[in-house]
Design a protein around this motif. Structure first.
Motif, PDB file in Angstrom:
ATOM      1  N   PHE A  20      35.907   9.947  71.871  1.00  0.00           N
ATOM      2  CA  PHE A  20      37.216   9.335  72.095  1.00  0.00           C
ATOM      3  C   PHE A  20      37.490   9.207  73.589  1.00  0.00           C
ATOM      4  CE2 PHE A  20      41.824   9.707  72.825  1.00  0.00           C
ATOM      5  CZ  PHE A  20      42.274   8.588  72.140  1.00  0.00           C
ATOM      6  N   ALA A  35      48.237   8.212  66.396  1.00  0.00           N
ATOM      7  CA  ALA A  35      47.004   9.000  66.498  1.00  0.00           C
ATOM      8  C   ALA A  35      46.603   9.202  67.955  1.00  0.00           C
ATOM      9  CB  ALA A  35      45.875   8.316  65.726  1.00  0.00           C
ATOM     10  N   VAL A  36      46.703   8.144  68.748  1.00  0.00           N
ATOM     11  CA  VAL A  36      46.350   8.241  70.171  1.00  0.00           C
ATOM     12  C   VAL A  36      47.277   9.235  70.861  1.00  0.00           C
ATOM     13  CG1 VAL A  36      46.345   6.962  72.361  1.00  0.00           C
ATOM     14  CG2 VAL A  36      45.304   5.957  70.320  1.00  0.00           C
ATOM     15  N   GLU A  83      42.519   2.662  66.207  1.00  0.00           N
ATOM     16  CA  GLU A  83      43.413   3.810  66.344  1.00  0.00           C
ATOM     17  C   GLU A  83      44.849   3.315  66.290  1.00  0.00           C
ATOM     18  OE1 GLU A  83      42.860   6.987  66.511  1.00  0.00           O
ATOM     19  OE2 GLU A  83      40.783   7.209  67.136  1.00  0.00           O
ATOM     20  N   THR A  84      45.729   4.157  65.790  1.00  0.00           N
ATOM     21  CA  THR A  84      47.154   3.846  65.813  1.00  0.00           C
ATOM     22  C   THR A  84      47.780   4.507  67.028  1.00  0.00           C
ATOM     23  OG1 THR A  84      47.791   5.804  64.549  1.00  0.00           O
ATOM     24  CG2 THR A  84      47.251   3.802  63.289  1.00  0.00           C
ATOM     25  N   THR A 139      46.407   2.093  73.231  1.00  0.00           N
ATOM     26  CA  THR A 139      46.090   1.787  71.836  1.00  0.00           C
ATOM     27  C   THR A 139      45.639   0.334  71.701  1.00  0.00           C
ATOM     28  OG1 THR A 139      47.685   3.432  71.071  1.00  0.00           O
ATOM     29  CG2 THR A 139      46.987   1.765  69.478  1.00  0.00           C
ATOM     30  N   ASN A 181      41.948  -0.931  70.591  1.00  0.00           N
ATOM     31  CA  ASN A 181      41.773  -1.875  69.486  1.00  0.00           C
ATOM     32  C   ASN A 181      40.977  -3.095  69.930  1.00  0.00           C
ATOM     33  OD1 ASN A 181      43.193  -0.246  67.662  1.00  0.00           O
ATOM     34  ND2 ASN A 181      45.136  -1.223  68.101  1.00  0.00           N
ATOM     35  N   LYS A 187      46.516  12.888  69.694  1.00  0.00           N
ATOM     36  CA  LYS A 187      45.252  13.404  70.240  1.00  0.00           C
ATOM     37  C   LYS A 187      45.398  13.804  71.695  1.00  0.00           C
ATOM     38  CE  LYS A 187      42.041  10.767  67.381  1.00  0.00           C
ATOM     39  NZ  LYS A 187      40.955   9.797  67.381  1.00  0.00           N
TER      40      LYS A 187
END
Length: 70
Positions: free
Chosen positions: A55, A41-42, A37-38, A27, A31, A45
């Motif tokens: 992605f 979320a990572v 992305e948080t 992450t 960034n 996914k």
């Protein structure tokens, strides 16, 4: 999930393991290259295997992986 999603997730997880990178570090790396992305979320996914090819490419870029063999 279908076999393709599982394979994609496993491929990405293996790349992370080979590079000694966990989801938090990924992450941060995402960034740092401008991908907002948080951690949640990572993690979601990758664990679900529901991520786009874009992605996947962003993750490869963040990990400095230039070549992928299928």
């Amino acid at each position: 999930r279908d076999d393709w999603s599982i394979q994609a997730a496993n491929f990405l997880k293996a790349a992370l393991a080979r590079n000694g990178v966990d989801y938090i570090q990924l992450t941060e790396k995402l960034n740092s290259i401008g991908v907002d992305e948080t951690y949640q979320a990572v993690s979601a996914k990758i664990n679900r295997g529901t991520f786009s090819f874009a992605f996947f490419m962003q993750c490869m870029k963040a990990l400095h992986i230039e070549t992928v063999k299928l």
